[in-house]
Design a protein around this motif. Structure first.
Motif, short mmCIF file in Angstrom:
data_model
loop_
_atom_site.label_atom_id
_atom_site.label_comp_id
_atom_site.label_asym_id
_atom_site.label_seq_id
_atom_site.Cartn_x
_atom_site.Cartn_y
_atom_site.Cartn_z
N HIS A 1 26.98 45.70 28.88
CA HIS A 1 28.27 46.36 28.69
C HIS A 1 28.24 47.10 27.35
O HIS A 1 27.77 46.57 26.35
CB HIS A 1 29.40 45.33 28.68
CG HIS A 1 30.76 45.92 28.53
ND1 HIS A 1 31.35 46.69 29.50
CD2 HIS A 1 31.66 45.86 27.50
CE1 HIS A 1 32.55 47.09 29.09
NE2 HIS A 1 32.76 46.59 27.88
N PRO B 1 35.36 40.92 24.43
CA PRO B 1 35.75 40.55 25.80
C PRO B 1 35.23 39.15 26.14
O PRO B 1 34.14 38.75 25.71
CB PRO B 1 35.10 41.63 26.66
CG PRO B 1 34.00 42.19 25.82
CD PRO B 1 34.45 42.08 24.41
N LYS B 2 36.00 38.43 26.94
CA LYS B 2 35.60 37.06 27.29
C LYS B 2 34.31 37.02 28.09
O LYS B 2 33.61 36.00 28.11
CB LYS B 2 36.73 36.38 28.07
CG LYS B 2 37.97 36.11 27.24
CD LYS B 2 39.03 35.41 28.07
CE LYS B 2 40.29 35.15 27.25
NZ LYS B 2 41.35 34.50 28.06
N ARG B 3 33.99 38.10 28.79
CA ARG B 3 32.76 38.10 29.59
C ARG B 3 31.50 38.27 28.74
O ARG B 3 30.39 38.20 29.27
CB ARG B 3 32.81 39.18 30.67
CG ARG B 3 32.98 40.59 30.17
CD ARG B 3 33.08 41.55 31.37
NE ARG B 3 33.29 42.93 30.98
CZ ARG B 3 34.48 43.46 30.70
NH1 ARG B 3 35.56 42.69 30.78
NH2 ARG B 3 34.60 44.73 30.37
N TRP B 4 31.68 38.51 27.44
CA TRP B 4 30.52 38.54 26.53
C TRP B 4 29.84 37.16 26.56
O TRP B 4 30.50 36.12 26.53
CB TRP B 4 30.99 38.88 25.11
CG TRP B 4 29.93 38.79 24.04
CD1 TRP B 4 28.65 39.21 24.12
CD2 TRP B 4 30.09 38.22 22.74
NE1 TRP B 4 27.97 38.96 22.95
CE2 TRP B 4 28.83 38.35 22.08
CE3 TRP B 4 31.14 37.63 22.06
CZ2 TRP B 4 28.62 37.90 20.78
CZ3 TRP B 4 30.93 37.20 20.76
CH2 TRP B 4 29.69 37.33 20.13
N ASN C 1 34.66 32.27 23.05
CA ASN C 1 35.45 33.20 23.87
C ASN C 1 36.65 33.74 23.09
O ASN C 1 37.41 32.99 22.48
CB ASN C 1 35.96 32.49 25.13
CG ASN C 1 34.92 32.47 26.23
OD1 ASN C 1 33.97 33.24 26.22
ND2 ASN C 1 35.09 31.56 27.18
N THR D 1 26.90 40.54 29.26
CA THR D 1 27.98 39.76 29.86
C THR D 1 27.42 38.71 30.81
O THR D 1 26.35 38.89 31.39
CB THR D 1 28.96 40.67 30.61
OG1 THR D 1 28.26 41.33 31.68
CG2 THR D 1 29.54 41.72 29.68
N ASP E 1 34.38 39.66 35.05
CA ASP E 1 35.59 40.12 34.36
C ASP E 1 35.94 39.16 33.25
O ASP E 1 35.18 38.23 32.96
CB ASP E 1 36.76 40.30 35.35
CG ASP E 1 37.01 39.03 36.15
OD1 ASP E 1 36.93 37.92 35.58
OD2 ASP E 1 37.29 39.13 37.37
N ASP E 2 37.11 39.34 32.65
CA ASP E 2 37.51 38.52 31.51
C ASP E 2 38.48 37.41 31.90
O ASP E 2 39.18 36.86 31.03
CB ASP E 2 38.17 39.42 30.45
CG ASP E 2 37.18 40.36 29.80
OD1 ASP E 2 36.00 39.97 29.70
OD2 ASP E 2 37.57 41.49 29.42
#
Length: 461
Positions: A296, A347-350, A421, A455, A459-460
């Motif tokens: 991402h 972003p949380k998906r990191w 997160n 990621t 999604d997040d």
């Protein structure tokens, strides 16, 4: 008066009187010999006596031996009696063993008879199995014969109604699906369709062909029934209804699309997968909707950055001569390290791992610039004044003055702190002017950067 006597050896013994008138004995010449014989006789008598003593002792010893022998004989007699008892018992055991042997022999004879009967049964069973196998083979052959037929009719490959004359009767009826293949090239020259008519008397067959492969006229046909008239061939076909799949489970997925090469000329509706991800073609454009590596990018313009109070870069603004494009930059000095920062909630998906940076910049002259970046993650209730992680740099050069330069991606940058997160991450960018590889003798004008992260979620949420 004299008188003559005889000695023991026959010699004379003369008797006389002396002057006093006393008798005198005068021995003859054998007197001495007689004395010697007497001595020898006495010695012999002594020897006989000694021998007699020895004989007596021997007799005593013999008597003892005889007594001992008598005892041994008595013991031997007892042993003989015991042996006789044992022999009698052994004779009884032998008789019992003989009886058992006789019984065993009878059993063996009976077992042999049973084995012979079993062997006969096995032979019969084997014969039955062989007969069943032959019957199955014949049934399979009949089934194959019923499902396939041959034709030497000269027919051109293509769609539409096709007529064939079969070389033998077949169990065909109207409505059945068939595949018609050329024996010379069965995988590349074939037709697929539905039987519209079959006359078992003339073996005339009519097929409505709906799809085909290859071209030309052939007369070496094998015609076979499809297991299901609505089935699709392995080589392809069109599904006329909705495709339904079972739900995935721990034992396996609902579908599998192996990664391969992208098609050179995809058509609208095509789907494919490569090691980079999954792709779909729609309205003449290819879109990637699954990313295998989960990469991402976050683009950031230089004007969104905050210049550091200590050694911050200058703000640049200029207009191009011909097309009047406005260029707003952060200008980093050629001799002093200057710094600018950006901070945002990740972003949380990191995946909370390393990140990379790519620099977009320009300059009014040529030369190389060493760009660098470092970062730190700050979680809830952490102090803001946190230490950055280790910086990573990348060297890029200007190929022509006032052109846009896009650097390579930096090496992986480890974010300081303990990323979690939703953390706020502060990135600091600077020009490593003291580095020997930095040769641009003018300001390096930063237009923006790309932060590239990985990621581990779609999604997040």
């Amino acid at each position: 008066m004299a008188a003559a006597l005889l000695s023991a050896r026959g010699g004379p013994i003369i008797l006389a009187r002396n002057s006093e008138g006393r008798p005198v004995v005068k021995l003859g010449e054998n007197v001495a010999e007689a004395a010697r014989q007497a001595a020898r006789a006495e010695a012999s008598a002594d020897g006989v006596e000694t021998f007699a003593d020895a004989a007596e002792a021997s007799a005593t010893a013999a008597a003892g031996s005889a007594t001992a022998a008598a005892g041994s004989a008595t013991a031997a007699a007892g042993s003989a009696t015991s042996a006789a008892g044992s022999a009698t018992a052994a004779s009884g055991s032998a008789s019992a063993a003989a009886g058992s042997a006789s019984d065993a022999n009878d059993d063996a004879i009976a077992a042999a008879a049973s084995a012979t009967a079993a062997a006969g049964s096995a032979t019969a069973a084997s014969g039955s199995a062989t007969a069943a196998s032959n019957s199955a083979a014949a049934a399979a052959a009949s089934a194959v014969a019923a499902l396939t037929a041959a034709s030497t009719s000269s027919v051109a490959i293509g769609t539409g109604s096709k007529g064939f004359t079969l070389t033998a009767d077949a169990a065909f009826v109207s409505g059945q699906g068939v595949v018609i293949t050329s024996n010379a090239n069965p995988t590349t020259h074939y037709m697929v369709g539905t039987i519209t008519a079959y006359n078992s008397g003339t073996d005339a067959l009519t097929v409505n062909v709906t799809s085909s492969a290859g071209s030309g006229t052939r007369s070496d046909w094998t015609i076979g029934l499809l297991p299901n008239s609505n089935a699709l061939l392995k080589s392809g076909g069109t599904m006329e209804g909705k495709l339904g799949m079972v739900a995935s489970a721990s034992g396996g997925a609902s579908a599998n699309m192996p990664a391969g090469a992208a098609p050179s000329s995809p058509a609208d509706g095509d789907e494919w997968a490569t090691t980079a991800g999954r792709f779909h073609r729609m309205n003449g454009a290819t879109r990637q909707y699954v990313f295998a590596d989960g990469v991402h990018e976050i683009p950031i313009p230089a004007t969104a950055m905050t210049r550091r109070t200590t050694n911050g870069p200058a703000v640049g603004s200029s207009e191009t001569t011909t097309n009047k494009i406005m260029v707003e930059t952060l200008d980093f000095d050629a001799s002093t390290a200057e710094y600018a920062q950006i901070r945002f909630l990740m972003p949380k998906r990191w995946d909370k791992g390393t990140v990379k940076v790519q620099y977009i910049w320009t300059a009014t002259t040529t030369g190389n610039v060493v760009w660098a970046c470092r970062a730190v993650a700050i979680s809830d209730d952490d102090p803001i004044d946190a230490a950055f992680g280790t910086a990573q740099s990348v060297t890029d050069g200007v190929t022509a003055a006032n052109d846009v330069m896009v650097s390579a991606q930096s090496s992986a940058i480890t974010v300081g702190g303990s990323p979690a997160n939703g953390d706020m991450v502060v990135f600091e960018f600077y020009r490593d002017a003291a580095n020997g590889s930095d040769t641009l003798a003018a300001d390096a004008k930063l237009l923006g950067v790309r932060i590239i992260l990985t990621t581990d979620a779609a999604d997040d949420s």
